[in-house]
Every structure is written in structure tokens, then in C-alpha cells.
Design an enzyme around this catalytic site. Sequence first.
Site, PDB file in Angstrom:
ATOM      1  CB  SER B 117      75.824   9.988 -41.432  1.00 44.34           C
ATOM      2  OG  SER B 117      76.013   9.950 -42.820  1.00 44.34           O
ATOM      3  CG  HIS B 158      72.207  10.039 -45.454  1.00 42.59           C
ATOM      4  ND1 HIS B 158      71.825  11.177 -44.786  1.00 42.59           N
ATOM      5  CD2 HIS B 158      73.522   9.847 -45.168  1.00 42.59           C
ATOM      6  CE1 HIS B 158      72.893  11.666 -44.129  1.00 42.59           C
ATOM      7  NE2 HIS B 158      73.914  10.873 -44.352  1.00 42.59           N
ATOM      8  CD  GLU B 185      68.646  12.493 -44.609  1.00 36.95           C
ATOM      9  OE1 GLU B 185      67.833  13.421 -44.450  1.00 36.95           O
ATOM     10  OE2 GLU B 185      69.546  12.508 -45.480  1.00 36.95           O
TER      11      GLU B 185
END
Lengths: 259, 259
Positions: B117, B158, B185
Site C-alpha cells: 500500500s 488497492h 489488493e
Amino acid sequence: MGGAAGPALLGRFVELAGAAAARIVVIATASESPEATGTAYRERFEDLGAGVVRALPLARRADANAPETAAVLREATGVFFTGGDQERIIAVLGGTAVDTLLHALVGEGRVVLGGTSAGAAMMSATMITGGDRPGVAADSVRTGPGLEFLPCVLIDQHFAERGRLNRLLSAVARYPHELGVGIDEDTAILTGGDSFEVLGNGAVTVVDAGAATDIRVPPSGPIVLAGARIHVLPAGCTFHLTGRRPVTGPPSPERERAA
Amino acid sequence: MGGAAGPALLGRFVELAGAAAARIVVIATASESPEATGTAYRERFEDLGAGVVRALPLARRADANAPETAAVLREATGVFFTGGDQERIIAVLGGTAVDTLLHALVGEGRVVLGGTSAGAAMMSATMITGGDRPGVAADSVRTGPGLEFLPCVLIDQHFAERGRLNRLLSAVARYPHELGVGIDEDTAILTGGDSFEVLGNGAVTVVDAGAATDIRVPPSGPIVLAGARIHVLPAGCTFHLTGRRPVTGPPSPERERAA
């Protein structure tokens, strides 16, 4: 129109249908509240200067095969399909006298056909009926037959607002001969032949898997889609359908690249 | 890693760092709760068989310039950046001794660098820092400098889950020399040179505006982006960075097109 169409787009439809001389028929079959929706569009089109506007209630297939219905449509200069559930349009109108008649009237150039959201989705031959899962995968999109007013495209609507590129990519990976056309809200394509022009405040995103060098679509799980093309086209751009290429026009001052 | 990395991806990182011989340093500076996040990753890496794992608290720039910190990193075989806010990584580490040392260690091949992330976002030279408005527009994405471990790419994370193609298209339209790399993800890219391999359960979406025939980015309002390329690449695919082309590998039975 990709949903949430404002007065500029609806006014353009009124104008194309003949403005003060327009005779517009609203078909709200897709809506869950067809009467209220039909009335609302009638009032909006009247406010925008349309000569005569009539909401035509088509709730059952019998309505769509009734001679009175055909008589109303034959007098129309514009026919507008509201939003709602595109599958309801197919269930009620598919293969009926209204379906056949509308194709004839559009083919003869006697009527301007408009639609927003579900009313736009149903115009393609292959219609997206659902799918909002993340990821590009065969089961991220459901499709079915549309009413086939626009060949060779797959229309999706509320496009940027609902983040629907995943499902449009999933659809064109499965059906690479179809051009994916994602229309934002308050945005429209205007077409009368082998190209469309973009109108409105958002953009039209065209996804073209025709040039892809590799496509693999397993029954479930992620898709391989290599070498597809993507075009983001706001108002003023034109797209040639069989040429599969945009014509974005000469640079204009307000379109210069930001510093 | 594009966030929400599962044991397969984290286990691969442990393996690359040396498995039972690994000495992994976790940097949770991006996290709002760096202590809890650091401990959680330490335990996960230990469970996955890593020899020695240490969470290194770097809350202030003084920590990132401390000689003890450098000593810990010099012993590491793997360094992992957790998720959170990528701008916090830049604010605390940018230009510090840790920044310089990590570049040297990665350049010499002495350490495997991983991140999820925000910890992935910060690896590119130009980093996406925010932007979640619908529509492809200059103001739909904010960017700033990243720590520059990966040249010529713009990482987003994401990706499918948060419908971020709009902002990645907005970014590459502004900076068409950068390849947009959107990582889902529980999905990762593994790179050690001029290509990356896709790992994990989702896909990596590469957006390439280099081939675009027309790009116009007004300061606000919709962007024109004509002729860009898009690739959707699940696990097993490889992408050549300077060649800007995917290698999707030979067809395998489970990847055959669905009927």
C-alpha cells in the site's frame, strides 16, 4: 446519456426533435415508478421548449403491441427512454410492435431516439445488465441482448461516478469485437452513422480490445488483457466506430496542456 | 504489494530475504499506529519462517539519521514498509541517512525491499498522494515525489477495490513518460531490473500514455486522452518496463478462454 442528464443535454434532444415543432414521446418502462418518472420528463421537456410531450405508459407487452401505441409513435419526432432497469425494457418491449416500429422509424430518420442510463444501455446489441465486483474477471460483468439500435458497442453508464471500468474491461475482454463505451453522468454520445460525438460535462471512455495482443478469460479469476487501447474523450471529441479511432480536433486555447 | 497482502505474498518476501536465515526489518512509519502495525508484521513474518524480525521505530527524522538505525539496516537481508500514509514516509525518511543507505543496499543487491500500500506507493519517483474524485481530470489526482526506488512508474494500490483507474489515467495523462501501475489488493509486482512479474490473487493494470496520439490536460475539467494503452495482467504475467510491453506467456489449460 450516461444518467443524471442536465438541461443542456435534454435541451439538445428537444432541439434535435424539432424544438417548438417537436412531438416527444417519453417511455419510462425501465423506471420503478414509471408514472412519476414519465411525468417528470414530460415537464422537463416542456420547460425546455418542446412543442408536444406525451408520456406513453408501456407496462406490459400487450401495451407494446397495441395499435394505439403504434399510432402515437408514428406521430413522434423524438422518443426518449428514461433510466431504471434496462432488463425491464427488454422484457416489456423486446420483439413487440413498438420494437419493430422504432427500428423502422429510426432507420428512416423519422424519429430522434434518446435515452439516459438504462435507456442508453439498452441501445446496444450486447447490453451490460449488471456486475459491480472489483477486478477484471469474467464474472465481474453480466451481459444480455439489448434492443440493437447501436451495433458493435457495449454501453456502460454512470461510468466515472460508479468506477465501472473494471466491468467494461471485463466485458470487452470477453467480447473484443464490441467497443466498450463508458458514458459519465450528464454526458452523452450523439450518433447518426459511423461515428459519435461527445456532448456534456463529463467524458466518454472508449475501451478497445480489438488491438489486444493477448486475451485469456478463465471462467473465474483474473483476466489477461494485454495491449488494449483506451481513449478518454470529453465534449467536442468524435469517435469513428468502424475505424476504432478518435478524432479529438485541433487544439483550442482552453484545452492547452496545464502548466 | 497493493495492500491487504496475504500469507502467500508475505511468505514470498520472507523467502526472498533468506527464509530461516532472513533478518527482516519492518518500518511502520506510514502507519497511524506504528507500534501495533510493526508488531503485527513482525509476528506475521516470524510465523512465515523468517529467522529474525525486528520492527524499527522511525517516528522522527532524528531516528532516521541515528547511527544505531543505520547499523540495524546494514545487518538486514529484507526491509519491509507497511501501509498508512505515504507522505509520512517522505516527511520522516526523505533525504535522511536511512534513505541514502537503503538506496545503496538495494543497489548492491544486499537487501530485498518490500512494501504494501503506502509502502509500495512511495517506491516510485513520482508518487500518487491522493485524489478520489470521479472523472479523468488534472485535479482528480495529486502527486508528489516518492523515494525513487523504481524509476519511470507511477504506482497506485488497492486498485480494483477502490476503483482508482480514473486517478491513474489522470496521472499518466499529465505525465505520459511514467507508466501507470495499478496494483490490486493481495497482489504484487516483483522486480529486480527492467521488468516486473505479477504475483498474487488480483491483477496489475498498466496504463501507458506514451503511445497516445492526443493528450490535452486543462487545469480543470475533463482531460482528452486518445490512443493510450491498457494491460490487465494477473499472476504469471511479466511486463518489460523500458519496452513498455507485456509478456503474458504461453497459453495454459486453466487460462483458456471461457466458453
